[in-house]
Write a protein that holds these residues in place. Structure first.
Motif, PDB file in Angstrom:
ATOM      1  N   HIS A  59       0.728  -1.095   0.216  1.00  0.00           N
ATOM      2  CA  HIS A  59       0.169   0.003   0.258  1.00  0.00           C
ATOM      3  C   HIS A  59       1.095   1.252  -0.080  1.00  0.00           C
ATOM      4  O   HIS A  59       1.992   1.410   0.288  1.00  0.00           O
ATOM      5  CB  HIS A  59      -0.932  -0.177   1.296  1.00  0.00           C
ATOM      6  CG  HIS A  59      -2.112  -0.999   1.135  1.00  0.00           C
ATOM      7  ND1 HIS A  59      -3.639  -1.156   0.789  1.00  0.00           N
ATOM      8  CD2 HIS A  59      -1.439  -2.754   1.848  1.00  0.00           C
ATOM      9  CE1 HIS A  59      -3.703  -2.266   0.574  1.00  0.00           C
ATOM     10  NE2 HIS A  59      -2.688  -3.117   1.237  1.00  0.00           N
ATOM     11  N   SER A  60      -0.097   2.196   0.195  1.00  0.00           N
ATOM     12  CA  SER A  60       1.257   3.485  -0.334  1.00  0.00           C
ATOM     13  C   SER A  60       0.424   4.603   0.747  1.00  0.00           C
ATOM     14  O   SER A  60      -0.643   4.008   1.466  1.00  0.00           O
ATOM     15  CB  SER A  60       0.899   4.258  -1.418  1.00  0.00           C
ATOM     16  OG  SER A  60      -0.793   5.104  -1.437  1.00  0.00           O
ATOM     17  N   GLU A  68      -3.580   5.375   2.157  1.00  0.00           N
ATOM     18  CA  GLU A  68      -4.687   4.423   1.944  1.00  0.00           C
ATOM     19  C   GLU A  68      -5.568   4.896   2.516  1.00  0.00           C
ATOM     20  O   GLU A  68      -7.170   4.601   2.629  1.00  0.00           O
ATOM     21  CB  GLU A  68      -3.831   3.550   2.954  1.00  0.00           C
ATOM     22  CG  GLU A  68      -4.962   1.985   2.973  1.00  0.00           C
ATOM     23  CD  GLU A  68      -4.287   0.624   3.412  1.00  0.00           C
ATOM     24  OE1 GLU A  68      -4.683   0.123   3.634  1.00  0.00           O
ATOM     25  OE2 GLU A  68      -2.809   1.135   3.971  1.00  0.00           O
ATOM     26  N   THR A 124      -5.367   0.558  -2.631  1.00  0.00           N
ATOM     27  CA  THR A 124      -3.532   1.562  -3.549  1.00  0.00           C
ATOM     28  C   THR A 124      -2.646   0.029  -3.708  1.00  0.00           C
ATOM     29  O   THR A 124      -1.748   0.064  -3.752  1.00  0.00           O
ATOM     30  CB  THR A 124      -3.394   2.438  -2.644  1.00  0.00           C
ATOM     31  OG1 THR A 124      -2.869   1.985  -1.658  1.00  0.00           O
ATOM     32  CG2 THR A 124      -3.832   3.865  -2.513  1.00  0.00           C
ATOM     33  N   LYS A 127      -0.674  -3.028  -5.019  1.00  0.00           N
ATOM     34  CA  LYS A 127      -0.057  -3.369  -6.227  1.00  0.00           C
ATOM     35  C   LYS A 127      -0.076  -4.734  -6.576  1.00  0.00           C
ATOM     36  O   LYS A 127       0.688  -5.525  -5.826  1.00  0.00           O
ATOM     37  CB  LYS A 127       1.127  -2.068  -6.581  1.00  0.00           C
ATOM     38  CG  LYS A 127       2.104  -2.495  -8.042  1.00  0.00           C
ATOM     39  CD  LYS A 127       3.158  -2.091  -8.247  1.00  0.00           C
ATOM     40  CE  LYS A 127       4.054  -1.899  -9.712  1.00  0.00           C
ATOM     41  NZ  LYS A 127       3.987  -3.390  -9.767  1.00  0.00           N
ATOM     42  N   SER A 161      -5.417  -0.197 -14.863  1.00  0.00           N
ATOM     43  CA  SER A 161      -5.042   0.779 -13.966  1.00  0.00           C
ATOM     44  C   SER A 161      -3.889   1.166 -14.687  1.00  0.00           C
ATOM     45  O   SER A 161      -3.570   0.969 -15.565  1.00  0.00           O
ATOM     46  CB  SER A 161      -5.099  -0.452 -12.444  1.00  0.00           C
ATOM     47  OG  SER A 161      -3.238  -0.890 -12.781  1.00  0.00           O
ATOM     48  N   HIS A 165      -2.039  -1.017 -10.057  1.00  0.00           N
ATOM     49  CA  HIS A 165      -2.363   0.145  -8.477  1.00  0.00           C
ATOM     50  C   HIS A 165      -3.936  -0.063  -8.709  1.00  0.00           C
ATOM     51  O   HIS A 165      -4.139   0.494  -9.853  1.00  0.00           O
ATOM     52  CB  HIS A 165      -1.227   1.544  -8.493  1.00  0.00           C
ATOM     53  CG  HIS A 165      -0.336   1.189  -8.094  1.00  0.00           C
ATOM     54  ND1 HIS A 165       0.307   1.061  -7.006  1.00  0.00           N
ATOM     55  CD2 HIS A 165       0.660   1.695  -8.862  1.00  0.00           C
ATOM     56  CE1 HIS A 165       1.886   0.895  -7.041  1.00  0.00           C
ATOM     57  NE2 HIS A 165       1.980   1.717  -8.666  1.00  0.00           N
ATOM     58  N   THR A 192      -6.916   2.698  -9.692  1.00  0.00           N
ATOM     59  CA  THR A 192      -6.497   3.132 -10.221  1.00  0.00           C
ATOM     60  C   THR A 192      -6.925   3.939 -11.667  1.00  0.00           C
ATOM     61  O   THR A 192      -7.184   2.405 -11.869  1.00  0.00           O
ATOM     62  CB  THR A 192      -5.066   4.048 -10.500  1.00  0.00           C
ATOM     63  OG1 THR A 192      -4.420   2.298 -11.041  1.00  0.00           O
ATOM     64  CG2 THR A 192      -4.503   3.948  -9.171  1.00  0.00           C
TER      65      THR A 192
END
Length: 415
Positions: A195-196, A199, A205, A207, A233, A237, A240
């Motif tokens: 996650h980035s 979140e 998020t 990947k 995406s 991700h 997105t």
């Protein structure tokens, strides 16, 4: 369509999968010598120049019941030390679990070295030293019952496996019609490293680096939505949407051109033989449905767009070559001498689209000839098949008798 051919790396593929699955171990040869020692008579050191390959569902079993004369067929081949392999587009369980189940159903000793299911070659992708090494990448495993396919993938050596159950439990809004009661028992918390810092926005998020359809999906709607999201995406991700989608100046009009995850299918079977009297949709049905949705969203071939995917399983060239390599390996038992050339393989199947087409189209790099035999005990029930076999017979016992006669073996005792 991109078809993944395993043939160019057959030696690497065979050795790496055998290592990852612990196949062909010396103790296996001791436990099941009759399975792997393949000379026709006790005083003849070489294996016969022919072998058999059997599909399972519709040939040896139907649903959870052994078909008539299946036990007799395999017992005959083991008694006469004629090599064979089980080559199925089925899956969803580990090779060891499936072989133990088949041994009980068919009442014959079997071993993983003589068994190849649709996703067995996926193990190579966790052991490949080239660009497709996915060992530590985030893999979305789709299909199968509960989390069994996750456990199979982890057994192959994949270290970062997620499932639709994990994702939908973490983000229930991703698909509004989901039955969370089914998914919660199999869900695991999503790893934080996936996650980035965004979140906190509430949007997923995660990947994903690759999507692997191991077995027939149980929730087509959820899995279709999830896979479609990833194919559209930015770099895999989730949550997105790539701005390259639909760009006419890019290849494939920009679709799957922005680092999206590769999509792998373990087999293309549209139908398979279950307990119901008519064939049931298989993984190929899900593939067709997903491709139909993808085409509806992107415009599809009429708009110059194709769904890029990599196919395993019958009838692909790579799967048949993998099976032939496996046959060659277990035709020779240590300290029993060389097996000699494998000249002919008789492929016995019930599905013209996979078994018969695959055997007809296969071109062995060593010159072995594959002969297709279609049985009436599974998917095929009559009429002119889409891909014509060498012969159509009633069941697996008749198929073996046909092969033996072709090889000049006295069949009086097999009548």
């Amino acid at each position: 369509m991109a078809t993944f051919c395993l043939g160019r790396r057959s030696a690497t593929l065979t050795s790496s999968i055998c290592r990852s699955l612990n196949l062909l171990r010396p103790r296996d040869l001791k436990q099941h010598p009759r399975c792997l020692q393949t000379s026709v008579t006790n005083d003849q050191p070489k294996a016969p120049s022919f072998a058999f390959a059997f599909d399972i569902d519709g040939v040896l079993i139907r649903s959870s019941e052994a078909l008539p004369r299946a036990h007799r067929t395999l017992s005959y081949l083991q008694t006469h030390r004629i090599p064979f392999i089980l080559l199925t587009n089925g899956g969803g369980k580990s090779e060891q679990e499936r072989v133990q189940q088949l041994s009980r159903l068919l009442d014959v000793p079997l071993d993983t070295s003589m068994f190849v299911q649709s996703h067995t070659p996926f193990a190579e992708l966790a052991n490949d030293h080239g660009k497709e090494n996915l060992k530590d990448k985030c893999i979305l495993v789709v299909g199968g019952d509960g989390d069994k396919c996750r456990r199979v993938a982890e057994g192959y050596g994949f270290n970062n496996v997620v499932t639709p159950s994990d994702i939908i439990t973490a983000y229930p809004d991703l698909w509004p019609f989901v039955l969370l009661e089914y998914h919660r028992p199999f869900a695991r918390p999503l790893a934080q490293k996936g996650h980035s810092n965004q979140e906190s926005s509430g949007h997923p998020t995660l990947k994903v680096d690759a999507i692997m359809v191991f077995n027939d999906p149980r929730d087509w709607a959820l899995d279709t939505q999830l896979v479609l999201d990833l194919l559209l995406s930015i770099g895999g991700h989730l949550g997105t949407l790539s701005t390259k989608n639909g760009d006419p100046n890019l290849p494939n009009r920009g679709y799957q051109q922005d680092g999206q995850p590769e999509l792998y299918f373990s087999n293309p079977d549209l139908f398979w033989a279950a307990s119901y009297h008519l064939p049931r949709l298989g993984q190929g049905g899900f593939q067709a449905a997903l491709e139909g949705v993808f085409n509806a969203v992107t415009g599809g071939p009429k708009n110059g767009v194709q769904l890029h995917k990599k196919l395993f399983g019958k009838p692909t060239q790579g799967t048949f070559q993998f099976a032939e390599n496996r046959l060659r390996q277990h035709r020779t038992v240590p300290q029993e001498g060389e097996a000699g050339e494998l000249r002919s393989v008789y492929m016995v199947g019930d599905n013209p689209e996979s078994d018969i087409r695959g055997a007809n189209d296969y071109r062995s790099p060593t010159g072995s000839k594959w002969h297709s035999i279609l049985v009436r005990s599974g998917v095929y029930r009559g009429g002119k098949p889409a891909y014509e076999p060498k012969v159509i017979v009633q069941d697996v016992w008749d198929a073996v008798r046909y092969g033996l006669r072709k090889e000049g073996v006295d069949t009086d005792e097999t009548s």
